[in-house]
Design a protein around this motif. Sequence first.
Motif, PDB file in Angstrom:
ATOM      1  N   MET A 508       0.833  -1.206   0.000  1.00 21.43           N
ATOM      2  CA  MET A 508       0.000   0.000   0.000  1.00 21.43           C
ATOM      3  C   MET A 508       0.867   1.254   0.000  1.00 21.43           C
ATOM      4  O   MET A 508       1.951   1.271   0.580  1.00 21.43           O
ATOM      5  N   GLY A 509       0.357   2.285  -0.655  1.00 19.16           N
ATOM      6  CA  GLY A 509       1.030   3.572  -0.624  1.00 19.16           C
ATOM      7  C   GLY A 509       2.268   3.596  -1.497  1.00 19.16           C
ATOM      8  O   GLY A 509       2.564   2.660  -2.234  1.00 19.16           O
ATOM      9  N   PRO A 510       3.030   4.680  -1.428  1.00 13.86           N
ATOM     10  CA  PRO A 510       4.234   4.804  -2.245  1.00 13.86           C
ATOM     11  C   PRO A 510       5.307   3.817  -1.806  1.00 13.86           C
ATOM     12  O   PRO A 510       5.352   3.400  -0.648  1.00 13.86           O
ATOM     13  N   ASP A 511       6.160   3.440  -2.751  1.00 10.23           N
ATOM     14  CA  ASP A 511       7.273   2.541  -2.457  1.00 10.23           C
ATOM     15  C   ASP A 511       8.500   3.394  -2.153  1.00 10.23           C
ATOM     16  O   ASP A 511       9.120   3.951  -3.060  1.00 10.23           O
ATOM     17  N   THR A 512       8.852   3.475  -0.884  1.00  7.53           N
ATOM     18  CA  THR A 512      10.002   4.298  -0.509  1.00  7.53           C
ATOM     19  C   THR A 512      11.305   3.743  -1.071  1.00  7.53           C
ATOM     20  O   THR A 512      12.291   4.483  -1.169  1.00  7.53           O
ATOM     21  N   ALA A 513      11.334   2.460  -1.439  1.00  9.22           N
ATOM     22  CA  ALA A 513      12.558   1.883  -1.997  1.00  9.22           C
ATOM     23  C   ALA A 513      12.944   2.543  -3.317  1.00  9.22           C
ATOM     24  O   ALA A 513      14.130   2.592  -3.669  1.00  9.22           O
ATOM     25  N   ILE A 514      11.973   3.070  -4.061  1.00 10.76           N
ATOM     26  CA  ILE A 514      12.273   3.707  -5.346  1.00 10.76           C
ATOM     27  C   ILE A 514      13.156   4.935  -5.147  1.00 10.76           C
ATOM     28  O   ILE A 514      14.000   5.245  -5.997  1.00 10.76           O
ATOM     29  N   VAL A 515      13.013   5.621  -4.021  1.00  9.71           N
ATOM     30  CA  VAL A 515      13.768   6.859  -3.788  1.00  9.71           C
ATOM     31  C   VAL A 515      14.693   6.770  -2.567  1.00  9.71           C
ATOM     32  O   VAL A 515      15.332   7.754  -2.196  1.00  9.71           O
ATOM     33  N   ALA A 516      14.784   5.586  -1.934  1.00 10.52           N
ATOM     34  CA  ALA A 516      15.629   5.436  -0.741  1.00 10.52           C
ATOM     35  C   ALA A 516      17.082   5.756  -1.083  1.00 10.52           C
ATOM     36  O   ALA A 516      17.583   5.394  -2.142  1.00 10.52           O
ATOM     37  N   GLY A 517      17.753   6.428  -0.167  1.00 10.09           N
ATOM     38  CA  GLY A 517      19.129   6.823  -0.417  1.00 10.09           C
ATOM     39  C   GLY A 517      19.238   8.122  -1.184  1.00 10.09           C
ATOM     40  O   GLY A 517      20.342   8.572  -1.496  1.00 10.09           O
ATOM     41  N   ALA A 518      18.079   8.753  -1.470  1.00 11.73           N
ATOM     42  CA  ALA A 518      18.068  10.051  -2.160  1.00 11.73           C
ATOM     43  C   ALA A 518      17.198  11.045  -1.405  1.00 11.73           C
ATOM     44  O   ALA A 518      17.662  12.087  -0.940  1.00 11.73           O
ATOM     45  N   TRP A 519      15.901  10.718  -1.213  1.00 16.18           N
ATOM     46  CA  TRP A 519      14.983  11.671  -0.577  1.00 16.18           C
ATOM     47  C   TRP A 519      15.324  11.887   0.896  1.00 16.18           C
ATOM     48  O   TRP A 519      15.038  12.957   1.455  1.00 16.18           O
ATOM     49  N   ASP A 520      15.938  10.886   1.531  1.00 17.18           N
ATOM     50  CA  ASP A 520      16.130  10.910   2.982  1.00 17.18           C
ATOM     51  C   ASP A 520      17.526  11.357   3.401  1.00 17.18           C
ATOM     52  O   ASP A 520      17.936  11.124   4.540  1.00 17.18           O
ATOM     53  N   VAL A 547      19.145  -2.604  -1.458  1.00 13.98           N
ATOM     54  CA  VAL A 547      17.860  -2.337  -2.114  1.00 13.98           C
ATOM     55  C   VAL A 547      17.923  -1.040  -2.939  1.00 13.98           C
ATOM     56  O   VAL A 547      18.849  -0.851  -3.714  1.00 13.98           O
ATOM     57  N   GLY A 548      16.960  -0.141  -2.751  1.00 12.68           N
ATOM     58  CA  GLY A 548      16.901   1.055  -3.589  1.00 12.68           C
ATOM     59  C   GLY A 548      18.102   1.970  -3.429  1.00 12.68           C
ATOM     60  O   GLY A 548      18.519   2.639  -4.382  1.00 12.68           O
ATOM     61  N   ALA A 549      18.673   2.006  -2.244  1.00 14.98           N
ATOM     62  CA  ALA A 549      19.831   2.874  -2.018  1.00 14.98           C
ATOM     63  C   ALA A 549      21.026   2.448  -2.859  1.00 14.98           C
ATOM     64  O   ALA A 549      21.926   3.254  -3.110  1.00 14.98           O
ATOM     65  N   SER A 550      21.044   1.191  -3.313  1.00 13.35           N
ATOM     66  CA  SER A 550      22.184   0.717  -4.101  1.00 13.35           C
ATOM     67  C   SER A 550      22.301   1.465  -5.425  1.00 13.35           C
ATOM     68  O   SER A 550      23.412   1.658  -5.928  1.00 13.35           O
ATOM     69  N   VAL A 551      21.177   1.860  -6.006  1.00 18.92           N
ATOM     70  CA  VAL A 551      21.227   2.670  -7.228  1.00 18.92           C
ATOM     71  C   VAL A 551      21.131   4.157  -6.913  1.00 18.92           C
ATOM     72  O   VAL A 551      21.805   4.979  -7.545  1.00 18.92           O
ATOM     73  N   ASN A 552      20.336   4.511  -5.925  1.00 18.83           N
ATOM     74  CA  ASN A 552      20.109   5.925  -5.649  1.00 18.83           C
ATOM     75  C   ASN A 552      21.314   6.606  -5.020  1.00 18.83           C
ATOM     76  O   ASN A 552      21.486   7.819  -5.145  1.00 18.83           O
ATOM     77  N   GLY A 553      22.147   5.833  -4.322  1.00 14.01           N
ATOM     78  CA  GLY A 553      23.404   6.395  -3.850  1.00 14.01           C
ATOM     79  C   GLY A 553      24.234   6.889  -5.025  1.00 14.01           C
ATOM     80  O   GLY A 553      24.825   7.986  -4.985  1.00 14.01           O
ATOM     81  N   PHE A 554      24.259   6.087  -6.085  1.00  8.68           N
ATOM     82  CA  PHE A 554      24.987   6.473  -7.305  1.00  8.68           C
ATOM     83  C   PHE A 554      24.324   7.661  -7.984  1.00  8.68           C
ATOM     84  O   PHE A 554      24.995   8.633  -8.372  1.00  8.68           O
ATOM     85  N   PHE A 555      23.010   7.609  -8.148  1.00 11.54           N
ATOM     86  CA  PHE A 555      22.299   8.705  -8.811  1.00 11.54           C
ATOM     87  C   PHE A 555      22.469  10.021  -8.050  1.00 11.54           C
ATOM     88  O   PHE A 555      22.870  11.045  -8.618  1.00 11.54           O
TER      89      PHE A 555
END
Length: 748
Positions: A508-520, A547-555
């Motif tokens: 349910m709701g937004p998937d924080t994994a998509i933006v984890a390591g970026a928005w926070d 998880v998501g931070a593995s790519v978002n750390g790079f981005f």
Amino acid sequence: MARSAKIARRSFLIGSALVAGGLAFGYWRFVTPGPNPLRVGLGPDQATLNPYVILAPGGVTVIAPRAAMGQGAQSALAMLLAEEMDLDWETLRVIHGPPSDVYYNGAATAEALPFAPTDHSLLARGAREAGQVAAKFLGLQLTGGSSSIPDGFDKMRRAGAAARAVLLQAAARRTGLQPEVLKTAGSAVILPDGTRLRYVDLIPEARSIAPPQDPPLKPREAWRLIGRRVLRKGIEARSTGTERYGIDMVLPGMVFATVRRNPHLGAGVRRLDMSKAAAARGVHKVMPVRGGYAVVADNTWRAFQAADLVQVDWAPATYPADSAAMFAEVAGSFTEARRDSRLKDEGDVEAALSAPGAEVIEAEYRAPYLAHAPLEPMNATAWLRDGALTIWAGCQVPLYAASAAARAAGIPADRVSLHVLPMGGSFGRRLEDDFIAQAAEVAAAMPGVPVKMTWSREEDMTHDFCRPLAMARGRGRVGRGRIEALDLAIAAPSTTASQMGRLGLPSMGPDTAIVAGAWDQPLAIEALRITGYRVPEMAPVSSWRSVGASVNGFFHEGFIDELLQAAGADPLQARLRMITDAPSRKVLEAVGEMSSWGAPLPAGWGRGLAFTLSFGVPVAEVVDVEQTDQGLSIRRAFVAADLGVVVDPVTTQSQMQGGLIWGLGHAMGAEITFARGAIEQRNFDSYPFLRISQCPEIHTRALEVGDRVHGIGEPCVPPAAPALAAAIFRATGKRLREMPFSRQVDFA
């Protein structure tokens, strides 16, 4: 939207979800201790003091109910209990224990909440507590999310303290002395005259004493195990090749199976011709299974060989056929219709980027699918006898795996017993239960016979639930030596929806994994916006280390480095000016000191810095590379992280080194690509990783400045790729925005 309005809306949504789920009404059930699963099958000469301790004549056994995947969690959890119980570390035994919702993991839910780790507001704390409640009701016995230590830090210590209190009472009953005059040490109660009563000798008295619910804990200054360098439990077996993994399982009369499924992931079978395989030497049975077929033989190799003889017409894939088409789907997802979240939206980003005279810097980043690729391929042993199924397997979600096995075998869930074995790696792959269900399905077709089901390496690689591919588009503006505006949009399939769907749980709701390591990230930028876009699911995906931070750390950090370069700012000093979190500042200062930041480098060298806060842990990394005639060589790396409390220094250092290596190796050369609907990489020869000769000299420092305890299995992965990319830029002038980097540069 104003920050207060967003928080109010978020509060309403979370509160509504809790009430709708019955959690508010059932909170009393959460605080009520569950039944002790260790009482089942307990011998007359044994005692269990709580769900974490068994006393037997042979010694003390500690239940550390998290999977042993090489990360050292079981040993660290046992250390917490042993500290409070005053156990002899050399003689205690550590096991996983039975699947039970008593062993729920409340800390694992924190990453899914729309609250940054640095948010200590009343609302955020309430949501985390509600996550604990939900985890218990869902029976979320899970190993993952770097949550074993945060979840177990208080639980295991309380269990140890409660067990110690029982044993003091038992000794008091036997001797007639008051508990206050007794001491404990080395798995024994010490009488005033120095007499030692071994814990195991007090079993008769201890069996009838109820443990206290809230025993006092030792002050930190009295710790003798926590924070000390001790030999990790299980390390001798793993180091000497004597550990018994699932793939080593042997039972009398065992047969050996393998499974082949449609390489077009999730699709079925149009036609099967199993006649040639059935006639092959040593083959006992060939049978269809969900999505494919199984071969049972008198050894694993013959099962592998016979599986190649099956003639099959696979149904086509339902997702885009190749990687180019998949990335096109991702690129087409940056639309309002597919917007999933905007958890960070501060200042007026559009006004800042469109201001007169503003020079907007833009960049697009990409990350590929990645495989888990553990050294031990998927396997499970299953034995159906008298309507009851026993399974031996490595697994991270035992209760859900047992349920999946029951469904596959067509028996009630209470007729399944699952023994969780040590694993030769996982990195998130054994959060899935597909291979366990397959073993159960084959065993159900061969009642009375134990079946060991093993995947070939090729089956393991081509039927992984990969880390999602992803893209990011950044826009930014700099001025006065700093970043004035940053707008980062990230598009990826939802790991949470894909994974929860297979477990039969709602997403349910937004998937924080998509933006984890970026928005926070705890950065102060006047105009800052992070938006997540959900790509429709293509190939099924799953959690992968960090998880998501593995790519978002790079981005995120890659684009931050670009903007700081454009601003003419020092990467370390600029981050220190932007940082808003004290522990994060400390790790940046530490890595700067460790690496002698600012000192001149030899000719041909480049140095990169990156910072990511993930799983509550701020991590800063510096990587040094050198241009050589053979290609780029990674010479040195420095890692600093804050854990709040370092429980096991040896394991912590290993995980910091391992996370860095994992991040570097995958950024350098690894990718999963699709052609004609199937994964192209079939073995390690086509999935290159960091070689020993390429590994840099690594320096680590674990800090203890934060006010909460954290795990370290994953947080050191996300900064590795952007730190390496920044170092390569400074050595070569090439700005890398796509992984793997080997597509654009050569490594020595």
